[in-house]
Design a protein around this motif. Structure first.
Motif, mmCIF file in Angstrom:
data_model
loop_
_atom_site.group_PDB
_atom_site.id
_atom_site.type_symbol
_atom_site.label_atom_id
_atom_site.label_comp_id
_atom_site.label_asym_id
_atom_site.label_seq_id
_atom_site.Cartn_x
_atom_site.Cartn_y
_atom_site.Cartn_z
ATOM 1 N N LEU A 1 53.769 40.166 44.003
ATOM 2 C CA LEU A 1 52.710 39.028 43.859
ATOM 3 C C LEU A 1 53.180 37.801 43.245
ATOM 4 O O LEU A 1 54.443 38.045 42.621
ATOM 5 N N GLU B 1 48.614 34.564 43.622
ATOM 6 C CA GLU B 1 48.064 35.572 44.065
ATOM 7 C C GLU B 1 47.559 36.353 42.757
ATOM 8 O O GLU B 1 46.304 37.228 43.149
ATOM 9 N N ARG C 1 43.820 35.927 41.868
ATOM 10 C CA ARG C 1 42.770 36.648 42.314
ATOM 11 C C ARG C 1 42.626 37.899 42.248
ATOM 12 O O ARG C 1 41.754 38.588 42.633
#
Length: 282
Positions: free
Chosen positions: A101, A105, A108
């Motif tokens: 990630l 990212e 989220r």
């Protein structure tokens, strides 16, 4: 075995009292810890969502621990985040490797509170290490495990930029990584399993290890050898029953790392000569 109902009762008692304020007139540092220390492992993972901001906040507010523990991983773009596992699968609503990630990212991702926890918890964003240091640094002693050794340069910079080098332990299972943490001016913590402790000679590490983190399931002779190593702090993990706590203290450990801090600090220590005060609930 720690039961859910007992944990729920103890947690509700320990959180019912007033918050213990941080004494602004005294600098927070590892050197000011009491002789017997209680550590909230992953925030107290039998009582709160592990490695979460709400869990760490709850452990601090409880007033029964002196150290907050959390785990760290590094993302693809070099951001260091708070997470135990190498994958997202167990503790979040997503799957896949943490390292794949980016920071964007990561924002989220949402933690999924364990179903067996006492109380009611909402999904929340897992924090970055910088966020945890900014929230809790200087308010209490912290312990972070560098699950990815290549994150050490980033961790060292973040800790030192905030002036927290004397109040944050950096944990690893690898003596070479502990030595490198020490070289970088950090407080090095080295954890060892019961199997490793059968062959360890911990006195060989006393020049660069500030905290030896020992497995409570180790043999009596191995715990005694660790306690006599010359390393000033020998704390036992992961201790979740009063009986195991009392044994670790009796064999010379001076700290208890636990998933159930509310429970262990609510039950009086028995059969252990006390050199320092055991924290009491307020």
């Amino acid at each position: 075995m720690v039961t859910r109902s007992l944990l729920a009762g103890v947690l509700s008692i320990s959180l019912a009292g007033p918050v213990v304020p941080v004494d602004a007139g005294r600098r927070i540092s590892a050197g000011r810890l009491p002789e017997i220390v209680y550590v909230a492992h992953r925030g107290g993972a039998l009582e709160v969502p592990e490695n979460s901001m709400s869990g760490l906040s709850t452990a601090l507010r409880s007033g029964v621990v002196q150290v907050l523990d959390f785990d760290t991983r590094i993302l693809r773009d070099g951001t260091v985040v708070v997470m135990h596992d190498a994958t997202l699968d167990r503790t979040t609503g997503r799957a896949g490797r943490v390292r794949n990630l980016t920071r964007g990212e990561w924002r989220r991702v949402r933690l999924r509170p364990g179903t067996g926890l006492p109380g009611r918890w909402r999904p929340e964003h897992p924090p970055t290490v910088a966020e945890v240091l900014d929230r809790f640094g200087g308010r209490t002693v912290l312990m972070l495990e560098a699950k990815d050794p290549d994150s050490l340069p980033v961790l060292a910079r973040q800790i030192q930029e905030r002036g927290l080098a004397d109040s944050v332990f950096v944990n690893t299972n690898r003596p070479a990584v502990a030595r490198e943490a020490h070289r970088r001016g950090l407080m090095a913590q080295l954890w060892r399993s019961a199997r490793q402790m059968r062959h360890d000679r911990p006195a060989e590490w006393r020049d660069f290890v500030d905290l030896l983190d020992v497995d409570y399931e180790a043999r009596d002779e191995d715990l005694r050898r660790a306690a006599a190593s010359g390393i000033p702090r020998v704390w036992a993990h992961t201790v979740n029953t009063p009986r195991d706590r009392d044994r670790a203290l009796r064999l010379g450990c001076n700290g208890i790392i636990t998933d159930a801090p509310g429970l262990l600090t609510a039950v009086r220590v028995r059969g252990v000569p006390q050199r320092g005060a055991i924290p009491r609930k307020v």
